[in-house]
Design a protein around this motif. Structure first.
Motif, PDB file in Angstrom:
ATOM      1  N   ILE A 112       4.362   0.924  -1.929  1.00 31.24           N
ATOM      2  CA  ILE A 112       5.790   0.686  -2.152  1.00 31.24           C
ATOM      3  C   ILE A 112       6.603   1.514  -1.167  1.00 31.24           C
ATOM      4  CG2 ILE A 112       7.682   0.900  -3.802  1.00 31.24           C
ATOM      5  CD1 ILE A 112       5.708   0.412  -6.023  1.00 31.24           C
ATOM      6  N   MET A 113       6.140   2.733  -0.894  1.00 34.24           N
ATOM      7  CA  MET A 113       6.918   3.630  -0.048  1.00 34.24           C
ATOM      8  C   MET A 113       6.445   3.645   1.415  1.00 34.24           C
ATOM      9  SD  MET A 113       9.540   5.105  -1.071  1.00 34.24           S
ATOM     10  CE  MET A 113      10.479   5.162  -2.568  1.00 34.24           C
ATOM     11  N   ILE A 114       5.160   3.322   1.647  1.00 35.92           N
ATOM     12  CA  ILE A 114       4.661   3.399   3.025  1.00 35.92           C
ATOM     13  C   ILE A 114       4.763   2.031   3.673  1.00 35.92           C
ATOM     14  CG2 ILE A 114       2.695   3.964   4.470  1.00 35.92           C
ATOM     15  CD1 ILE A 114       1.709   5.663   2.087  1.00 35.92           C
ATOM     16  N   PRO A 115       5.527   1.907   4.766  1.00 43.58           N
ATOM     17  CA  PRO A 115       5.649   0.599   5.391  1.00 43.58           C
ATOM     18  C   PRO A 115       4.352   0.169   6.066  1.00 43.58           C
ATOM     19  CG  PRO A 115       6.966   2.234   6.562  1.00 43.58           C
ATOM     20  CD  PRO A 115       6.338   2.931   5.416  1.00 43.58           C
ATOM     21  N   ILE A 116       4.006  -1.105   5.916  1.00 43.35           N
ATOM     22  CA  ILE A 116       2.743  -1.619   6.441  1.00 43.35           C
ATOM     23  C   ILE A 116       2.737  -1.614   7.967  1.00 43.35           C
ATOM     24  CG2 ILE A 116       3.490  -4.041   6.404  1.00 43.35           C
ATOM     25  CD1 ILE A 116       0.651  -4.741   5.442  1.00 43.35           C
ATOM     26  N   ARG A 117       3.937  -1.557   8.578  1.00 44.39           N
ATOM     27  CA  ARG A 117       4.015  -1.589  10.042  1.00 44.39           C
ATOM     28  C   ARG A 117       3.328  -0.408  10.704  1.00 44.39           C
ATOM     29  NH1 ARG A 117      10.124  -3.446  11.489  1.00 44.39           N
ATOM     30  NH2 ARG A 117       9.976  -5.446  10.457  1.00 44.39           N
ATOM     31  N   ILE A 118       3.211   0.721   9.978  1.00 43.73           N
ATOM     32  CA  ILE A 118       2.562   1.889  10.561  1.00 43.73           C
ATOM     33  C   ILE A 118       1.140   1.538  11.001  1.00 43.73           C
ATOM     34  CG2 ILE A 118       1.813   4.257  10.060  1.00 43.73           C
ATOM     35  CD1 ILE A 118       4.736   4.158   9.938  1.00 43.73           C
ATOM     36  N   PHE A 152      12.584 -11.459  -4.420  1.00 46.10           N
ATOM     37  CA  PHE A 152      12.610 -10.222  -3.633  1.00 46.10           C
ATOM     38  C   PHE A 152      11.783 -10.340  -2.362  1.00 46.10           C
ATOM     39  CE2 PHE A 152      13.551  -7.268  -7.379  1.00 46.10           C
ATOM     40  CZ  PHE A 152      14.881  -7.284  -7.055  1.00 46.10           C
ATOM     41  N   ASN A 153      10.643 -11.051  -2.454  1.00 47.37           N
ATOM     42  CA  ASN A 153       9.730 -11.099  -1.309  1.00 47.37           C
ATOM     43  C   ASN A 153      10.085 -12.183  -0.309  1.00 47.37           C
ATOM     44  OD1 ASN A 153       7.459  -9.134  -1.478  1.00 47.37           O
ATOM     45  ND2 ASN A 153       7.415  -9.930  -3.552  1.00 47.37           N
ATOM     46  N   ALA A 197      -0.437  -8.545   1.497  1.00 45.52           N
ATOM     47  CA  ALA A 197      -0.718  -7.119   1.300  1.00 45.52           C
ATOM     48  C   ALA A 197       0.586  -6.334   1.164  1.00 45.52           C
ATOM     49  CB  ALA A 197      -1.540  -6.585   2.470  1.00 45.52           C
ATOM     50  N   GLN A 198       1.584  -6.713   1.949  1.00 47.12           N
ATOM     51  CA  GLN A 198       2.853  -6.001   1.925  1.00 47.12           C
ATOM     52  C   GLN A 198       3.588  -6.199   0.602  1.00 47.12           C
ATOM     53  OE1 GLN A 198       5.880  -6.314   5.344  1.00 47.12           O
ATOM     54  NE2 GLN A 198       6.599  -7.843   3.903  1.00 47.12           N
ATOM     55  N   GLY A 199       3.473  -7.406   0.018  1.00 44.45           N
ATOM     56  CA  GLY A 199       4.221  -7.696  -1.196  1.00 44.45           C
ATOM     57  C   GLY A 199       3.544  -7.228  -2.472  1.00 44.45           C
ATOM     58  N   LEU A 200       2.216  -7.053  -2.428  1.00 43.06           N
ATOM     59  CA  LEU A 200       1.485  -6.757  -3.669  1.00 43.06           C
ATOM     60  C   LEU A 200       1.937  -5.485  -4.392  1.00 43.06           C
ATOM     61  CD1 LEU A 200      -2.168  -7.901  -2.888  1.00 43.06           C
ATOM     62  CD2 LEU A 200      -0.722  -8.663  -4.762  1.00 43.06           C
ATOM     63  N   PRO A 201       2.133  -4.342  -3.688  1.00 42.82           N
ATOM     64  CA  PRO A 201       2.426  -3.121  -4.451  1.00 42.82           C
ATOM     65  C   PRO A 201       3.620  -3.249  -5.391  1.00 42.82           C
ATOM     66  CG  PRO A 201       1.943  -2.579  -2.177  1.00 42.82           C
ATOM     67  CD  PRO A 201       1.991  -4.065  -2.252  1.00 42.82           C
TER      68      PRO A 201
END
Lengths: 279, 306
Positions: free
Chosen positions: A118-124, A205-206, A151-155
């Motif tokens: 939720i807090m860590i962006p997947i772009r990293i 939201f997604n 993967a980005q939306g699941l959390p």
């Protein structure tokens, strides 16, 4: 409502402030869309005028339709968004059900693990994501984008849905168990229909971030066949930057689908935000 | 798992597996793999372990470190503008919208949220055209209010490009703080406001003394969301200024710096290892920000049971 808190002067001031800001919010969109229907000369001589019989022109749209494959881009965006949302909802709901319904060792730990994103962006992780997609041959496929967005939306989906699933009555599920329903049937037949409003919130939201993303299409799927509408319009505008008619028309065409989606779903979106789904 | 349920509960694994697999394979593993790759470099025979050499280059080599600190400083400025402009405007709009009995509140709310749903590509190009001296919309509008002399090609000047882009981003995202604060304001029970009214606290002082303390937790959440979003921003700058984040890198932020390093531009070749090093630095910045919020701010904000 008590009358002491409203007086006419305040309400005039409130409307003035809100109208001013609404104009600021809508003005750029208005300028782009109206000018896209004008001839090149009218765009420059009278940028704020509405198109009239004299200045009306569809030349920009003709260029866009001839030069860019916007129907294909739109189709790609549609596939990516719809499939990603479906996967987020079904996988997210299943995991949320497991975490909310059963007590098992590691329950909290799995919950925390899934919440990290939720807090860590997947772009990293982009460098390694691209290498992984190259290794599995998924570069320049829509599947690569779908995997990343899922993967980005699941959390957040797991987080919101498990909150709602805890509220589903235990009696109902136990009644199902006594009637001999399997755990899978309890989930699909009893629980899923009850959390439908929460699923709609998660979907709304997604939807917009997936549709609008530029980073991953640019990196994972830049080929012509798999361009999304966002990347397609970015590239098109970059090439036609001096053809103002074409640029304005391309921008208007890119605004249209999100605007339609927003008008259809805005009530759901606003209810989702204001019901405190994000806290 | 005690006696009454001696059979293994496979369904739990079945329910968890798809989400955990996709999330781990596409998000968590690549994240750690990227951190690991930052310790390698390209040798004559493929990948070789290089220890902290990439970070020494990033912070030690004047060419790299100048770019890195420039991008980081720009990124902080970008964030500060959001905090100083976007959030106050969002709170003010929410406060006005939540006034009881306001007509058309639903219309205003939906209209002000529209820029938020547009893609960065649309927003970037639309503002680029509007601010363009060639088209002349911005100068002629300033002329109408007698401020024509204020106009300058803001996006094309080194001193103003970044601030202009940050303000465009504020314009786009003001709807998010507005909605979240609006929701928080609506959840304040009427009894509290009525009790305050009986004590003679109304209007502005009711906002400052009663409502603001109650919505502080929401403001905290908005701040950390803004922080994370700003420190992996990329799209708007790329759409408006290109990968070079011009003029002369004055609007370069960490996202565009990462993209240029990873993919290369003009004469410089792309370097996935230096790219990983920059991504690791971004990860560290975001982690520090999130920790400051979680341990420094969130635990100190006083929460009131409503």
């Amino acid at each position: 409502m008590s009358r002491a808190r409203t007086n006419p002067l305040n309400s005039v001031a409130a409307h003035a402030a809100l109208i001013t800001y609404t104009l600021i919010a809508l003005f750029p969109v208005w300028v782009i869309v109206t000018n896209s229907f004008k001839s090149r000369r009218a765009i420059f001589s009278e940028p704020l005028a509405l198109p009239d019989a004299d200045s009306f022109s569809l030349i920009g749209y003709q260029t866009v339709m001839r030069q860019g494959d916007f129907v294909l881009y739109f189709q790609n965006s549609m596939i990516v968004t719809v499939v990603s949302l479906a996967l987020i909802l079904i996988f997210g709901a299943m995991a949320a059900f497991a975490l909310a319904e059963y007590r098992f060792r590691g329950n909290t730990l799995w919950g925390l693990y899934l919440a990290l994103g939720i807090m860590i962006p997947i772009r990293i992780g982009t460098v390694a994501i691209l290498q992984g997609m190259v290794a599995t041959g998924l570069v320049n496929t829509l599947a690569a984008l779908i995997l990343v967005y899922t993967a980005q939306g699941l959390p957040l989906a797991v987080f919101i849905l498990s909150e709602f699933m805890r509220q589903v009555s235990d009696d109902l599920k136990d009644a199902g168990r006594i009637d001999g329903l399997s755990e899978y049937r309890i989930f699909f037949r009893l629980v899923l229909p009850l959390v439908r409003p929460a699923m709609a919130t998660v979907a709304v939201f997604n939807m917009i971030p997936i549709w609008n993303d530029l980073w991953f299409p640019l990196i994972l799927a830049p080929a012509e066949q798999v361009k999304t509408l966002t990347l397609g319009s970015q590239v098109f505008i970059g090439q036609f930057v001096t053809d103002w008619n074409a640029v304005l028309s391309a921008l208007s065409l890119a605004v249209l689908p999100v605007l339609v989606l927003y008008i259809v779903f805005s009530r759901q979106l606003i209810r989702g935000i204001t019901s405190g789904a994000v806290k | 798992m005690h006696k009454p349920r001696s059979r293994r509960r496979w369904h739990i694994a079945v329910f968890l597996a798809p989400a955990v697999l996709v999330y781990s394979a596409v998000m968590i593993l690549p994240l750690f793999d990227t951190l690991r790759l930052s310790l390698f470099t390209e040798g004559p025979e493929g990948r070789v372990f290089a220890g902290l050499a990439n970070f020494r280059t990033l912070f030690g080599d004047p060419n790299w470190s100048r770019q890195f600190w420039n991008a980081l400083a720009n990124n902080f400025w970008f964030f500060l503008i959001h905090m100083a402009v976007q959030n106050p405007i969002g709170i003010a709009l929410a406060a006005i919208l939540s006034a009881p009995g306001l007509r058309l509140a639903g219309f205003y709310r939906s209209a002000i949220f529209i820029p938020t749903i547009l893609s960065f590509v649309i927003v970037g190009f639309a503002w680029k055209l509007i601010l363009s001296p060639i088209w002349g919309i911005a100068p002629s509008m300033l002329d109408a209010v007698g401020l024509k002399s204020w106009f300058a090609p803001w996006l094309g000047r080194e001193e103003t490009a970044l601030t202009t882009l940050a303000l465009i981003s504020v314009w786009q995202f003001v709807g998010i703080p507005m909605m979240l604060i609006y929701a928080a304001l609506l959840s304040i029970p009427d009894e509290i406001l009525e009790a305050a009214e009986c004590d003679g606290v109304t209007g502005w002082s009711a906002f400052w003394k009663i409502k603001l303390p109650l919505i502080l937790p929401s403001i905290g959440i908005i701040s950390i969301l803004t922080f994370v979003a700003n420190f992996n921003a990329f799209d708007l700058i790329y759409a408006a200024q290109g990968a070079l984040a011009g003029p002369n890198f004055s609007s370069d932020i960490l996202g565009t710096f990462l993209y240029r390093t990873f993919f290369g531009f003009q004469l410089q070749l792309g370097d996935p290892y230096m790219g990983s090093a920059i991504a690791s630095a971004m990860f560290a910045v975001i982690l520090v920000g999130v920790c400051i919020y979680l341990f420094g701010i969130q635990t100190r904000i006083r929460r009131y049971q409503l």
